[in-house]
Design a protein around this motif. Sequence first.
Motif, mmCIF file in Angstrom:
data_model
loop_
_atom_site.group_PDB
_atom_site.id
_atom_site.type_symbol
_atom_site.label_atom_id
_atom_site.label_comp_id
_atom_site.label_asym_id
_atom_site.label_seq_id
_atom_site.Cartn_x
_atom_site.Cartn_y
_atom_site.Cartn_z
ATOM 1 N N LEU A 1 0.679 -1.064 -0.046
ATOM 2 C CA LEU A 1 0.009 0.049 -0.093
ATOM 3 C C LEU A 1 1.127 1.272 0.398
ATOM 4 O O LEU A 1 1.996 1.545 0.794
ATOM 5 C CB LEU A 1 -0.925 -0.120 1.645
ATOM 6 C CG LEU A 1 -2.011 0.907 1.700
ATOM 7 C CD1 LEU A 1 -2.538 1.370 0.395
ATOM 8 C CD2 LEU A 1 -2.623 0.610 2.637
ATOM 9 N N LEU B 1 0.700 5.625 0.437
ATOM 10 C CA LEU B 1 0.023 6.363 1.020
ATOM 11 C C LEU B 1 0.566 7.377 1.727
ATOM 12 O O LEU B 1 2.198 7.559 1.734
ATOM 13 C CB LEU B 1 -0.840 5.761 2.411
ATOM 14 C CG LEU B 1 -0.215 4.848 3.154
ATOM 15 C CD1 LEU B 1 0.367 5.523 4.249
ATOM 16 C CD2 LEU B 1 -1.290 3.796 4.263
ATOM 17 N N ARG C 1 -4.335 0.410 8.126
ATOM 18 C CA ARG C 1 -4.931 0.477 6.825
ATOM 19 C C ARG C 1 -4.149 -0.946 5.642
ATOM 20 O O ARG C 1 -4.554 -1.449 5.141
ATOM 21 C CB ARG C 1 -4.247 1.270 5.891
ATOM 22 C CG ARG C 1 -4.914 2.789 5.965
ATOM 23 C CD ARG C 1 -6.419 3.045 5.826
ATOM 24 N NE ARG C 1 -6.563 2.855 3.880
ATOM 25 C CZ ARG C 1 -7.215 1.955 3.774
ATOM 26 N NH1 ARG C 1 -7.752 0.971 4.570
ATOM 27 N NH2 ARG C 1 -6.878 2.031 2.494
ATOM 28 N N LYS D 1 -6.023 -4.048 4.443
ATOM 29 C CA LYS D 1 -5.961 -3.922 3.056
ATOM 30 C C LYS D 1 -5.578 -5.674 2.494
ATOM 31 O O LYS D 1 -7.137 -6.547 1.774
ATOM 32 C CB LYS D 1 -5.554 -3.323 2.434
ATOM 33 C CG LYS D 1 -5.610 -3.419 0.289
ATOM 34 C CD LYS D 1 -4.163 -2.383 0.115
ATOM 35 C CE LYS D 1 -4.717 -2.919 -1.877
ATOM 36 N NZ LYS D 1 -2.765 -2.573 -2.343
ATOM 37 N N ASN E 1 -10.952 2.968 6.337
ATOM 38 C CA ASN E 1 -11.027 1.410 6.250
ATOM 39 C C ASN E 1 -12.656 1.559 6.008
ATOM 40 O O ASN E 1 -13.486 0.714 5.835
ATOM 41 C CB ASN E 1 -10.607 0.994 7.660
ATOM 42 C CG ASN E 1 -9.228 0.400 7.979
ATOM 43 O OD1 ASN E 1 -8.743 0.977 7.300
ATOM 44 N ND2 ASN E 1 -8.522 0.034 9.650
ATOM 45 N N THR F 1 -9.682 0.382 -2.980
ATOM 46 C CA THR F 1 -8.917 -0.073 -1.343
ATOM 47 C C THR F 1 -8.127 1.137 -1.107
ATOM 48 O O THR F 1 -7.671 0.539 -0.334
ATOM 49 C CB THR F 1 -7.548 -1.514 -2.874
ATOM 50 O OG1 THR F 1 -7.412 -0.141 -3.631
ATOM 51 C CG2 THR F 1 -8.453 -1.864 -3.322
ATOM 52 N N HIS F 2 -7.982 2.156 -1.477
ATOM 53 C CA HIS F 2 -7.360 3.253 -0.755
ATOM 54 C C HIS F 2 -7.763 4.518 -1.207
ATOM 55 O O HIS F 2 -7.987 4.684 -2.581
ATOM 56 C CB HIS F 2 -5.867 3.347 -0.796
ATOM 57 C CG HIS F 2 -5.358 3.832 -0.166
ATOM 58 N ND1 HIS F 2 -5.079 4.565 1.458
ATOM 59 C CD2 HIS F 2 -4.694 4.957 -0.441
ATOM 60 C CE1 HIS F 2 -4.765 4.975 1.822
ATOM 61 N NE2 HIS F 2 -3.995 5.682 1.272
ATOM 62 N N ASP G 1 -6.493 8.788 -0.601
ATOM 63 C CA ASP G 1 -5.989 9.145 0.472
ATOM 64 C C ASP G 1 -6.476 10.766 1.368
ATOM 65 O O ASP G 1 -7.794 11.155 0.795
ATOM 66 C CB ASP G 1 -4.247 10.229 -0.211
ATOM 67 C CG ASP G 1 -3.211 8.926 -0.513
ATOM 68 O OD1 ASP G 1 -3.058 8.379 0.626
ATOM 69 O OD2 ASP G 1 -2.729 9.012 -1.303
#
Lengths: 161, 788
Positions: B190, B192, B385, B389, B756, B770-771, B773
Amino acid sequence: MASVSMTVNGREVSGDVEGRMLLSSFLRDDLRLTGTHVGCDTSQCGACVVHVNGEAVKACTMFAVEADGAEVATIEGEANADGSLSVIQQAFQDHHGLQCGFCTSGMVMSAAALLKENPKPSETEVREYLEGNICRCTGYHNIVKAIMAASGQDVAAIAAE
Amino acid sequence: MPKDSGIGASPKRREDLRFLTGAGKYTDDINIHGQTYVHFLRADVAHATINSIDTSAAATMPGVVHIFTGADFEAVGGIPCGWQITDRFGEPMQEPRHPVIAHGTIRHVGEIVAAVVGESLEQARDAAEAIVLDLTEKPAVVDMKAAAADGSTKVHDDLTSNICYDWGFVEENRDAVDQAIKDAAHVTTLELVNNRLVANPMEPRVAVGEYSRSDDMHTLHTTSQNPHVIRLLMGAFVLGIPEHKLRVVAPDVGGGFGTKIFHYAEEAFCTFAAKAVNRPVKWTSTRSEAFMSDAHGRDHVTKIELAMDADNNFTAVRTETYANMGAYLSTFASSVPTWLHGTLMAGNYKTPLIYVNVKAMFTNTVPVDAYRGAGRPEATFQLERVIDKAARERGVDPIALRRQNFVTEFPYATPVAVEYDTGDYEATMAKLEEIADIGGFATRRAESEAKGKLRGLGVNCYIEACGIAPSNLVGQLGARAGLYDAATVRVNATGSISVMVGAHSHGQGHETSFPQVISEMIGIPEDQIDIVHGDTSKIPFGMGTYGSRSLAVCGSAMVRAAEKVINKAKKIAAHLLEASDADIELKDGQFSVAGTDKSVAWGDVTLAAYVPHNYPLEDIEPGLEETAFYDPANFTYPAGAYACEVEVDPDTGKVTIERFSAADDFGNVINPMIVSGQVHGGIAQGVGQALLENCAYDEDGQLISASYMDYAMPRADDLPFYTVDHSCQTPCTHNPLGVKGCGEAGAIGSPPSVVNAVVDALQSGGKNVTHIDMPLTPSRVWDAMNNA
């Protein structure tokens, strides 16, 4: 320089001020009523809320000369005549509605104005009314609780500790 | 039946009486006869050479007392950094000079270029507008990765590059971690951003400098979390004032959150200028100045990889982080991405191999330093995080994946150099499931969906390290200060007590909670006990309040000092009762001889100490006052589990926090009301980071979020009521109160659960996001949904 006279917390006051002097500066610097705080310069934070002729006003957004002849109430005048805390002040202490105390004067003055116009506000109404008052310490939980408690509502049922 | 006094009770806060009536005394409320006012002319460009500063016209303006420029400060020291980091090649970090006033070069918007001291603030400000600057602008370096590239413009010409340090931790584990990741059954990766924030205590910073020619005494009144630290740094490193000739006073302080730890140029200026102009000099920051001169927080860019075996056991973690230092090193800037971040990368999990790489970068931005949590939120966010994931990639329940990997046996030595003394992560997770009603989530999701909203649940754990210590260890790690604290318990003749503490209260309620401890120990009412703090002329040398250390470190010093007082008082009581000291017991403010009905009251003993007519003068001194310094054996390790439920409006991307629950283990709790309040405030700051707050620069280094019009502070209607619990208590094993610290937990533990939850909501709506910022603004969420 211009002369201004106003009633602050029931006391007649007057002074000579520059046209650009803000009401917040007149209260803090000339009258030494330092309970009114200044936390920003864009009228966002609400630490400086006072009452002018019964209305909640951000004292940093008003020139001192604009308050000429007005009735002004500040946090120093909020306690009961015998010096004990008002219902709202007491609710803030009872429910831990303050930490560092800097935003507190404005919060109490805004809460007083809210309860005057809406004696039993809902949680949503309290939160929306406080849009113009920023607190960085409490996360608002206990401030909202305190204001609802001051309005006579049973807050134990509304929010946990 | 809850107690109404002593440890574990929640008496109302005594400090509230002055704050609620406008009678608090903050630094800006201090006005000294004859004071002058300083207005700082600040740079409005990020990077420039100063060719000349013409103050001649300004100097003739009405009310101008004196104008200072960088040349006036050539003979004094730079603002020091308090922690030297050694990089992974064994070399010390690059440490540029940090001038009080820019001299020759401007390196960030907001840097002080000149200072006008005037009879009034308005006159000083008017005169500053008449100062003529001749500048040659240079390209600004804002992006950290660009700053690291070969050939980048350098923020400091005298350094070899923009890299302050390239740190590896634990460097010896590097190859083993690489191998474990190669060998893993599954690796989740990940990338970030931990967004740059501004602490924004509601009270802007203020400094009032004073100088007395009659005794060569300097006094600085300042908005500080740690007056002795300021006295040491400013006196010894900047201005060369001996400590006995420098008094630093931090009266009521309107919030700190870390940004009032640091020694700032404005403090040194007001102290220096007060002597130079022989009058008090006052500076009150505007909010706009605060945005461009208070040290900022966070600002990390990270790639994290989590390796697992085929059974989903964590086998390794590897991270690479770029950490922004800004243009200069603020007081503790260098320690935040290293010792306060790398050491926490194990989290609550028994991952055997961890390697953390941090590249600290200089850029043409305001210095970055500790902000509530300081390194620990960054560590927690990455880890919690990536675990979420990983759970999604492996198709397992995120709570179950965490549970499977929990540390369960204590003490536990992590692979990142710290030892958790105690904890029970299963207990806080079980408590969270109960208070957050996680079992009822499916029903609530269905209700939201019926309204056309997406609903998500996000959970995370956190561990933090408070009360950083011991001093001999942190010294080896590069700290240039000790990290003990101190307290003096002064018993007065009539039995009341003043406790002088090194900790500083700026919202934490020490004036209420510290007396609860003394009351419990001695058995006299809390209102007989006062706390004195915030004035170097009154208190012992302590390190102040930050890092959730006050009770664990200074409170422990207070307990040790009180124990000394009690031991001496027992000797006096033994004399009065004609008994042996070993037989004396103290309970409820009465000394008694064990097994007899003979007793003497606390007040009679204290009176005897100061009126020693019937007193063992041959054995003990008169008086009853003791000091203790306490240097902890280890950090404390608060931990917990947090849950957030959000609704997302699929049409607008707007996120609302519907429920927020926090189950914390703070060890023993002195005042539950105050502890809950600390958690509430921390959660609001964490939610603010996750949804609202962002300190933004444009590519020229202009700060474009420099007021509350542009920087989104959390408001009352952005937040719900929270459910918080601190009934899971595994007491700290190495301090006398068994306390761990609660000030930062909320800000550390909350951002991952918010993100999350939003990802969970979008996934439930069929979006393969999935993410996102932080901050998760409506536009970012909407973009993610519509580009997924």
